[in-house]
Motif scaffolding. Structure first.
Motif, mmCIF file in Angstrom:
data_model
loop_
_atom_site.group_PDB
_atom_site.id
_atom_site.type_symbol
_atom_site.label_atom_id
_atom_site.label_comp_id
_atom_site.label_asym_id
_atom_site.label_seq_id
_atom_site.Cartn_x
_atom_site.Cartn_y
_atom_site.Cartn_z
ATOM 1 N N SER A 81 13.718 5.835 4.185
ATOM 2 C CA SER A 81 12.672 5.358 4.170
ATOM 3 C C SER A 81 11.641 5.537 5.268
ATOM 4 C CB SER A 81 13.378 3.835 4.958
ATOM 5 O OG SER A 81 12.145 2.880 4.780
ATOM 6 N N LEU A 84 9.745 8.217 3.205
ATOM 7 C CA LEU A 84 8.534 7.574 2.340
ATOM 8 C C LEU A 84 7.312 7.144 3.131
ATOM 9 C CD1 LEU A 84 11.067 5.568 -0.199
ATOM 10 C CD2 LEU A 84 9.257 7.599 -0.840
ATOM 11 N N ARG A 143 3.650 8.435 2.365
ATOM 12 C CA ARG A 143 2.370 7.552 1.909
ATOM 13 C C ARG A 143 1.196 7.720 2.808
ATOM 14 N NH1 ARG A 143 7.054 3.243 1.575
ATOM 15 N NH2 ARG A 143 7.571 3.514 -0.797
ATOM 16 N N GLU A 185 7.340 5.611 -12.544
ATOM 17 C CA GLU A 185 7.399 4.770 -11.418
ATOM 18 C C GLU A 185 8.986 4.762 -10.974
ATOM 19 O OE1 GLU A 185 7.688 -0.164 -10.635
ATOM 20 O OE2 GLU A 185 6.114 0.734 -12.163
ATOM 21 N N LEU A 193 12.383 3.501 -8.884
ATOM 22 C CA LEU A 193 12.949 2.402 -8.069
ATOM 23 C C LEU A 193 14.361 3.231 -7.475
ATOM 24 C CD1 LEU A 193 13.140 -0.856 -9.747
ATOM 25 C CD2 LEU A 193 11.522 0.033 -8.029
ATOM 26 N N CYS A 248 3.805 6.742 -3.336
ATOM 27 C CA CYS A 248 3.474 5.481 -3.523
ATOM 28 C C CYS A 248 4.045 4.701 -5.030
ATOM 29 C CB CYS A 248 1.760 5.323 -3.701
ATOM 30 S SG CYS A 248 1.003 5.374 -2.153
ATOM 31 N N ARG A 249 4.433 5.846 -5.781
ATOM 32 C CA ARG A 249 5.224 5.590 -7.121
ATOM 33 C C ARG A 249 6.478 5.379 -6.779
ATOM 34 N NH1 ARG A 249 0.898 8.888 -9.681
ATOM 35 N NH2 ARG A 249 2.562 10.818 -9.756
ATOM 36 N N MET A 250 7.233 5.298 -5.565
ATOM 37 C CA MET A 250 8.405 5.687 -5.138
ATOM 38 C C MET A 250 8.645 4.191 -4.389
ATOM 39 S SD MET A 250 8.780 9.339 -4.149
ATOM 40 C CE MET A 250 10.541 9.614 -3.577
ATOM 41 N N ARG A 251 9.749 3.641 -4.679
ATOM 42 C CA ARG A 251 10.137 2.281 -3.763
ATOM 43 C C ARG A 251 11.607 2.233 -3.488
ATOM 44 N NH1 ARG A 251 11.121 -3.469 -4.532
ATOM 45 N NH2 ARG A 251 10.990 -3.186 -6.975
ATOM 46 N N LEU A 252 11.887 2.096 -2.256
ATOM 47 C CA LEU A 252 13.286 1.776 -1.771
ATOM 48 C C LEU A 252 13.610 0.410 -2.119
ATOM 49 C CD1 LEU A 252 15.981 3.133 -0.784
ATOM 50 C CD2 LEU A 252 15.031 2.815 1.347
ATOM 51 N N ALA A 253 14.276 0.029 -3.180
ATOM 52 C CA ALA A 253 14.645 -1.174 -3.665
ATOM 53 C C ALA A 253 15.898 -1.717 -3.053
ATOM 54 C CB ALA A 253 14.538 -1.152 -5.252
#
Length: 222
Positions: A100, A103, A107, A85, A87, A117-122
């Motif tokens: 962004s 991504l 998805r 996972e 971030l 879906c395991r990547m998140r721009l935090a």
């Protein structure tokens, strides 16, 4: 739209393929589907970053990696494909906007959606973000921009557009301190093969390729 003013001659433009950085007769539209050949069975395990970031031991939740200098997210995509996972933090708002958008499209692409879906721009400030993580990370990944990379003749022509935006690491020591303070199992730093250690921190071991190396620091936590 990004808040940072774009250098003269560059613009962000919405195209049928996605958000594009345009200038000098070139167009950059990041697309994670271009990464498919690198994450196929057999190929992924040969990636030096995956070898450097690999963690041992089973746990209930996926291993957590923090990419503190995400750029366009290609390295983070490799980590996510390897099961992490991830971030992502990217300080440049223009690059973050491109990331962004890429991504979001990833998805919706069946071939890569499980990875994306395991990547998140935090966020943008990785130093602040590392201090408020949801849980202790397994890996913190650092790939800071350094002036010598601007001189590389090996950079693909279209990625030359990014060199108008990327800024050298302003405070490597602060970045390294924030990474250590997050108490990860390891810190992985991408460097030119002959480049100096980041913040003069000697690695515990290295994974070395022809063009780059990965310095792996295993902090001594109480």
């Amino acid at each position: 739209m990004a808040e940072r003013a774009l250098p003269e001659g560059l613009e962000l433009r919405q195209t049928p393929r996605g958000l594009a950085l345009v200038g000098g007769g070139m167009e950059l539209v990041p697309d994670f589907e271009d990464m498919l050949p690198r994450v196929r069975p057999g190929a992924l395990q040969r990636e030096l970053l995956v070898r450097a970031a690999r963690c041992k031991g089973a746990q209930d939740a996926p291993f957590l990696a923090v990419d503190a200098t995400a750029g366009l997210g290609e390295d983070a995509f490799l980590l996510a494909a390897a099961g992490f996972e991830v971030l992502l933090f990217e300080r440049d708002p223009v690059i973050a906007a491109l990331l962004s958008d890429a991504l979001g499209r990833a998805r919706d692409a069946p071939a890569i959606a499980p990875v994306a879906c395991r990547m998140r721009l935090a966020g943008s400030d990785s130093v602040e973000g590392l201090a408020r993580l949801p849980r202790r990370p397994d890996v913190v990944y650092l790939d800071p921009m350094f002036p010598e990379r601007r001189k590389s003749a090996a950079v693909k022509k279209k990625f030359q557009l990014l060199h108008h935006l990327e800024r050298p690491c302003e405070d490597a020591a602060t970045l390294m301190e924030a990474a250590c303070a997050a108490r990860p199992r390891k810190i992985v730093v991408k460097r030119p093969v002959k480049g100096p250690f980041l913040a003069e921190v000697k690695p515990s071991y290295q994974v070395v390729g022809k063009a780059v190396r990965y310095d792996v620091i295993v902090p001594a936590h109480p």
